[in-house]
Design a protein around this motif. Structure first.
Motif, PDB file in Angstrom:
ATOM      1  N   TYR A 254       0.776  -1.069   0.044  1.00  0.00           N
ATOM      2  CA  TYR A 254       0.065   0.208   0.152  1.00  0.00           C
ATOM      3  C   TYR A 254       1.045   1.367  -0.034  1.00  0.00           C
ATOM      4  CZ  TYR A 254      -4.317  -2.337   0.811  1.00  0.00           C
ATOM      5  OH  TYR A 254      -5.356  -3.133   0.862  1.00  0.00           O
ATOM      6  N   PRO A 255       0.464   2.276  -0.386  1.00  0.00           N
ATOM      7  CA  PRO A 255       1.173   3.649  -0.333  1.00  0.00           C
ATOM      8  C   PRO A 255       1.611   3.923   0.969  1.00  0.00           C
ATOM      9  CG  PRO A 255      -0.804   3.904  -1.916  1.00  0.00           C
ATOM     10  CD  PRO A 255      -1.000   2.547  -1.289  1.00  0.00           C
ATOM     11  N   ARG A 256       0.681   3.735   1.744  1.00  0.00           N
ATOM     12  CA  ARG A 256       0.882   4.274   3.401  1.00  0.00           C
ATOM     13  C   ARG A 256       0.637   3.004   4.437  1.00  0.00           C
ATOM     14  NH1 ARG A 256       3.207   7.289   0.848  1.00  0.00           N
ATOM     15  NH2 ARG A 256       2.972   9.706   0.901  1.00  0.00           N
ATOM     16  N   ILE A 257       1.559   2.926   5.146  1.00  0.00           N
ATOM     17  CA  ILE A 257       1.419   1.791   6.138  1.00  0.00           C
ATOM     18  C   ILE A 257       0.084   1.903   7.007  1.00  0.00           C
ATOM     19  CG2 ILE A 257       2.105   0.592   8.452  1.00  0.00           C
ATOM     20  CD1 ILE A 257       4.860   1.383   7.511  1.00  0.00           C
ATOM     21  N   HIS A 258      -0.553   3.121   7.160  1.00  0.00           N
ATOM     22  CA  HIS A 258      -1.875   3.269   8.062  1.00  0.00           C
ATOM     23  C   HIS A 258      -2.831   2.950   6.979  1.00  0.00           C
ATOM     24  CE1 HIS A 258      -3.098   6.852   5.888  1.00  0.00           C
ATOM     25  NE2 HIS A 258      -1.761   7.181   5.939  1.00  0.00           N
ATOM     26  N   ALA A 523      12.098  -8.205  -4.519  1.00  0.00           N
ATOM     27  CA  ALA A 523      10.951  -8.548  -4.904  1.00  0.00           C
ATOM     28  C   ALA A 523       9.899  -8.436  -3.889  1.00  0.00           C
ATOM     29  CB  ALA A 523      10.772 -10.061  -5.765  1.00  0.00           C
ATOM     30  N   TYR A 524      10.367  -8.778  -2.877  1.00  0.00           N
ATOM     31  CA  TYR A 524       9.438  -8.807  -1.415  1.00  0.00           C
ATOM     32  C   TYR A 524      10.032  -8.121  -0.120  1.00  0.00           C
ATOM     33  CZ  TYR A 524       7.017 -12.292  -4.334  1.00  0.00           C
ATOM     34  OH  TYR A 524       6.253 -12.833  -5.407  1.00  0.00           O
ATOM     35  N   ARG A 525      10.662  -7.053  -0.628  1.00  0.00           N
ATOM     36  CA  ARG A 525      11.504  -6.400   0.669  1.00  0.00           C
ATOM     37  C   ARG A 525      10.496  -5.537   1.381  1.00  0.00           C
ATOM     38  NH1 ARG A 525      16.576  -5.343   1.927  1.00  0.00           N
ATOM     39  NH2 ARG A 525      17.381  -5.848  -0.349  1.00  0.00           N
ATOM     40  N   THR A 526      10.703  -5.631   2.714  1.00  0.00           N
ATOM     41  CA  THR A 526       9.967  -4.847   3.539  1.00  0.00           C
ATOM     42  C   THR A 526      10.128  -3.471   3.613  1.00  0.00           C
ATOM     43  OG1 THR A 526       9.484  -6.886   5.306  1.00  0.00           O
ATOM     44  CG2 THR A 526       8.861  -4.606   6.107  1.00  0.00           C
ATOM     45  N   TRP A 527       9.697  -2.656   2.628  1.00  0.00           N
ATOM     46  CA  TRP A 527      10.227  -1.264   2.509  1.00  0.00           C
ATOM     47  C   TRP A 527       9.480  -0.308   3.189  1.00  0.00           C
ATOM     48  CZ3 TRP A 527      14.441   0.185   0.822  1.00  0.00           C
ATOM     49  CH2 TRP A 527      14.957   1.517   0.515  1.00  0.00           C
ATOM     50  N   VAL A 528       9.712  -0.076   4.591  1.00  0.00           N
ATOM     51  CA  VAL A 528       9.103   0.969   5.308  1.00  0.00           C
ATOM     52  C   VAL A 528       9.967   2.187   5.741  1.00  0.00           C
ATOM     53  CG1 VAL A 528       7.173  -0.640   6.041  1.00  0.00           C
ATOM     54  CG2 VAL A 528       9.274  -0.374   7.281  1.00  0.00           C
ATOM     55  N   LYS A 529       9.491   3.394   5.890  1.00  0.00           N
ATOM     56  CA  LYS A 529      10.256   4.473   6.386  1.00  0.00           C
ATOM     57  C   LYS A 529      10.426   4.342   7.840  1.00  0.00           C
ATOM     58  CE  LYS A 529       9.092   7.598   2.638  1.00  0.00           C
ATOM     59  NZ  LYS A 529       8.725   8.887   2.478  1.00  0.00           N
ATOM     60  N   THR A 530      11.649   4.738   8.227  1.00  0.00           N
ATOM     61  CA  THR A 530      11.967   4.680   9.904  1.00  0.00           C
ATOM     62  C   THR A 530      13.104   5.340   9.874  1.00  0.00           C
ATOM     63  OG1 THR A 530      12.448   3.286  11.742  1.00  0.00           O
ATOM     64  CG2 THR A 530      13.041   2.355   9.680  1.00  0.00           C
ATOM     65  N   LYS A 532      15.164   4.507  12.409  1.00  0.00           N
ATOM     66  CA  LYS A 532      15.895   3.510  13.292  1.00  0.00           C
ATOM     67  C   LYS A 532      16.594   2.689  12.419  1.00  0.00           C
ATOM     68  CE  LYS A 532      13.395   3.914  17.627  1.00  0.00           C
ATOM     69  NZ  LYS A 532      12.706   3.126  18.659  1.00  0.00           N
ATOM     70  N   TRP A 533      17.908   2.546  12.660  1.00  0.00           N
ATOM     71  CA  TRP A 533      18.697   1.882  11.715  1.00  0.00           C
ATOM     72  C   TRP A 533      18.698   0.399  12.053  1.00  0.00           C
ATOM     73  CZ3 TRP A 533      22.608  -1.279  13.854  1.00  0.00           C
ATOM     74  CH2 TRP A 533      23.212  -0.804  14.964  1.00  0.00           C
ATOM     75  N   THR A 534      18.518   0.071  13.625  1.00  0.00           N
ATOM     76  CA  THR A 534      18.362  -1.325  14.061  1.00  0.00           C
ATOM     77  C   THR A 534      17.029  -1.848  13.466  1.00  0.00           C
ATOM     78  OG1 THR A 534      17.323  -0.232  16.041  1.00  0.00           O
ATOM     79  CG2 THR A 534      19.596  -0.491  16.214  1.00  0.00           C
ATOM     80  N   LEU A 535      16.040  -1.100  13.469  1.00  0.00           N
ATOM     81  CA  LEU A 535      14.930  -1.742  12.795  1.00  0.00           C
ATOM     82  C   LEU A 535      15.003  -2.174  11.429  1.00  0.00           C
ATOM     83  CD1 LEU A 535      11.655  -2.552  12.935  1.00  0.00           C
ATOM     84  CD2 LEU A 535      11.098  -0.217  12.661  1.00  0.00           C
ATOM     85  N   LYS A 536      15.697  -1.331  10.696  1.00  0.00           N
ATOM     86  CA  LYS A 536      15.923  -1.717   9.194  1.00  0.00           C
ATOM     87  C   LYS A 536      16.756  -2.648   9.021  1.00  0.00           C
ATOM     88  CE  LYS A 536      14.993  -0.036   5.152  1.00  0.00           C
ATOM     89  NZ  LYS A 536      13.499   0.260   4.829  1.00  0.00           N
ATOM     90  N   VAL A 537      17.937  -3.086   9.808  1.00  0.00           N
ATOM     91  CA  VAL A 537      18.695  -3.916   9.605  1.00  0.00           C
ATOM     92  C   VAL A 537      18.064  -5.339  10.035  1.00  0.00           C
ATOM     93  CG1 VAL A 537      20.886  -5.275  10.308  1.00  0.00           C
ATOM     94  CG2 VAL A 537      20.788  -2.686   9.958  1.00  0.00           C
ATOM     95  N   ALA A 538      17.153  -5.265  11.309  1.00  0.00           N
ATOM     96  CA  ALA A 538      16.410  -6.391  11.526  1.00  0.00           C
ATOM     97  C   ALA A 538      15.523  -6.857  10.708  1.00  0.00           C
ATOM     98  CB  ALA A 538      15.619  -6.168  12.819  1.00  0.00           C
ATOM     99  N   LEU A 539      14.701  -6.003   9.913  1.00  0.00           N
ATOM    100  CA  LEU A 539      13.893  -6.268   8.948  1.00  0.00           C
ATOM    101  C   LEU A 539      14.667  -7.008   7.687  1.00  0.00           C
ATOM    102  CD1 LEU A 539      11.338  -3.138   8.793  1.00  0.00           C
ATOM    103  CD2 LEU A 539      11.016  -5.480   9.640  1.00  0.00           C
ATOM    104  N   HIS A 540      15.813  -6.628   7.517  1.00  0.00           N
ATOM    105  CA  HIS A 540      16.439  -7.117   6.343  1.00  0.00           C
ATOM    106  C   HIS A 540      16.710  -8.610   6.520  1.00  0.00           C
ATOM    107  CE1 HIS A 540      19.568  -7.784   3.141  1.00  0.00           C
ATOM    108  NE2 HIS A 540      20.511  -8.182   4.157  1.00  0.00           N
ATOM    109  N   PHE A 541      17.098  -8.804   7.645  1.00  0.00           N
ATOM    110  CA  PHE A 541      17.577 -10.335   8.157  1.00  0.00           C
ATOM    111  C   PHE A 541      16.134 -11.116   8.274  1.00  0.00           C
ATOM    112  CE2 PHE A 541      21.611  -8.610   9.317  1.00  0.00           C
ATOM    113  CZ  PHE A 541      22.451  -9.349   8.456  1.00  0.00           C
TER     114      PHE A 541
END
Length: 554
Positions: A254-258, A523-530, A532-541
């Protein structure tokens, strides 16, 4: 007065008292004169010890030449250290025993007219053009040959209690001869042995076990209490729901998470599992360690180390057979502030953390190492690129074959891998080739190649022109048997068949493992704006765990 040295010749010369005072340091000693001329001077304090001016000049010249001789010996030793040559003790003794300026010394009037300067053999001379560096191999040399050293390290000069054996220096050369390659490991596309297929969730649990969720719930509650002053009361199941919601967001975008909770267009699988406010609260408080108790000697990624170690341990537990593997860089994209942020040109996501990954040729991740600058646990004796390869190669069996690009490839790296029974193939830049001389690019036509094999028959260098020239180093595969590939000809305006060396074909078939993994992640990356780099790295793994589990399940 008569000269004590030449009483018959120098009667009319100016005479000098050579022993005027005992406290004069520069006067010629009586012992020196006796040793040189073989005479005995009377030790009589009454009689003056006089010599003529010519003999005094000769003695002064002798002292000067003796100093010069000592300097010449030191110069010879310095030449041995500075010049990369093979030197034996016999060569040193021969040098010292050769005629020098001291032997047969006399003044100009008594010079030997038959003396000829020492002629040095051209093959053993220290030429100015002998500084070219060659690659290391092993070749026996003669005891008296001076051989160019192939490294830039200073040789050790044998001085004290060294055995009287020649120093064997390794040399290599490259010649246009065919390379004897090996048979590459089977790809094992099928048929496979019978194996019980488990549920898809069981593969995910290998990477993210229940203990991981329990710890995440514990430290998330601790962080919420310290920052918010109230209990969050989350549990392991709720953390699993949070992970699952992010996985669904990566598939249904979706364009926005909310908007996943917006009335009329809400996504029921997420909206019915967790409320919007609870989702954002959990995500902002998600932690894997106690941030108030940093462990000693922790690295910059200690806040997310539990999830990194969990995923890595699962990758290391994957069974490994002798096969073809590829090593390449992988980006963990993040544009905000983050430790060791890197920019890698020509990557789809060029900014973020750099992750070095080893995969199978099909894209299954077997191990990885996040780049942490100087704190990365690597042995950099050969450079950063080779250090990464040697670090990741520890997890694969012997007789496997590695493929990597020009960022990693060096000749010393291939020698080191060959020593541990691992073959390798990699592209390389022309400025990384020393003493490997190919023809100029403009002399190559499409489909033409040149093959140069090292004298020890362990490494081959092949330069081939497709649309541009590419150079490949390999310890596994040569140019033959070559294959034909289809290319578009601009001049003929049609597809034509172009000869292609075997090493290029195998490289293209096996090098893209990390690219396949990146393709699936993107193709299926969790692409969300944040922020916090810790959250971004955690989502990558988390995404990497899902992709790797799916490849194992498939």
């Amino acid at each position: 007065m008569i000269c004590i040295l030449e009483p018959e010749k120098n009667r009319n010369c100016k005479f000098i008292n050579i022993f005027p005072d005992d406290d004069v340091e520069d006067s010629t000693s009586q012992q020196q004169i006796e040793d040189i001329y073989g005479i005995k001077i009377e030790n009589d304090a009454i009689k003056p010890k006089i010599i003529c001016e010519n003999c005094e000049n000769a003695l002064s010249g002798f002292v000067e030449m003796k100093k010069r001789s000592a300097e010449s010996v030191m110069l010879f030793i310095l030449l041995l250290i500075m010049r990369p040559k093979t030197i034996t003790e016999g060569d040193i003794l021969s040098f010292l025993s050769d005629e020098s300026e001291i032997d047969g010394f006399s003044d100009d009037s008594d010079a030997d007219k038959t003396w000829q300067p020492l002629v040095i053999n051209k093959n053993t001379a220290y030429d100015e053009d002998d500084d070219e560096e060659e690659d290391n191999g092993f070749e026996q040399v003669s005891d008296h040959d001076f051989i160019e050293d192939t490294s830039k390290t200073l040789p050790t000069l044998p001085l004290h209690n060294q055995p009287q054996t020649p120093i064997i220096v390794t040399i290599t050369s490259w010649a246009p001869v065919p390379f004897n390659g090996i048979q590459l490991p089977d790809q094992q596309y099928g048929p496979h042995d019978f194996k019980v297929i488990e549920s898809a969730s069981s593969y995910i649990k290998k990477y993210l076990p229940d203990s991981h969720f329990d710890e995440a719930a514990l430290f998330t509650n601790m962080y919420a209490m310290s920052k918010l002053g109230k209990e969050l009361k989350t549990c392991a199941n709720e953390i699993k729901v949070l992970y699952g919601a992010h996985a669904m967001i990566s598939i249904i975008k979706y364009p926005r998470i909310h908007m996943y909770w917006q009335r009329g267009i809400q996504f029921d699988l997420i909206a019915q599992a967790i409320t919007r406010d609870r989702f954002f609260l959990l995500r902002s408080c998600l932690h894997y360690v106690d941030i108030n108790n940093r462990p000693p000697q922790a690295d910059r990624f200690w806040k997310i180390k539990p999830i990194i170690d969990s995923v890595r341990n699962a990758c290391l537990s994957i069974p490994r057979n002798v096969n073809c593997f590829s090593i390449d860089e992988q980006m963990i994209p993040f544009l905000g502030r983050i430790p060791y942020r890197q920019y890698v040109r020509n990557k789809p996501r060029p900014v973020g953390l750099k992750n070095f990954v080893i995969t199978t040729s099909k894209g299954l991740v077997l191990d990885f190492e996040i780049y942490q600058g100087e704190n990365t646990p690597l042995d950099r004796s050969l450079g950063l690129g080779p250090a990464v390869v040697l670090r990741l190669a520890k997890t694969i069996p012997e007789h496997s074959v590695l493929f990597f690009d020009r960022y990693f490839t060096t000749v010393p790296l291939l020698d080191r891998l060959n020593a541990i029974n691992i073959k390798a193939t990699g592209t390389i830049m022309n400025n990384g080739l020393k003493n490997i001389h190919f023809s100029e690019d403009k002399k190559f036509k499409q489909g033409k190649w040149e093959e140069l094999t090292r004298s020890d028959d362990k490494i081959v260098a092949i330069k081939w022109k497709d649309s541009k020239c590419v150079t490949v180093l390999s310890t596994a595969t040569g140019a033959e048997p070559h294959t034909m590939v289809t290319r578009w000809s601009k001049s003929e305006k049609k597809y034509i068949e172009v000869p292609c060396p075997l090493v290029v074909k195998t490289y293209n078939q096996n090098m893209g493992g990390v690219d396949v993994c990146d393709q699936q992640l993107e193709a299926y990356r969790t692409w969300v704006k944040t922020k916090k780099w810790t959250l971004k790295v955690a989502l990558h793994f988390i995404d990497l765990s899902i992709v790797n589990a799916w490849m194992e399940y498939r």
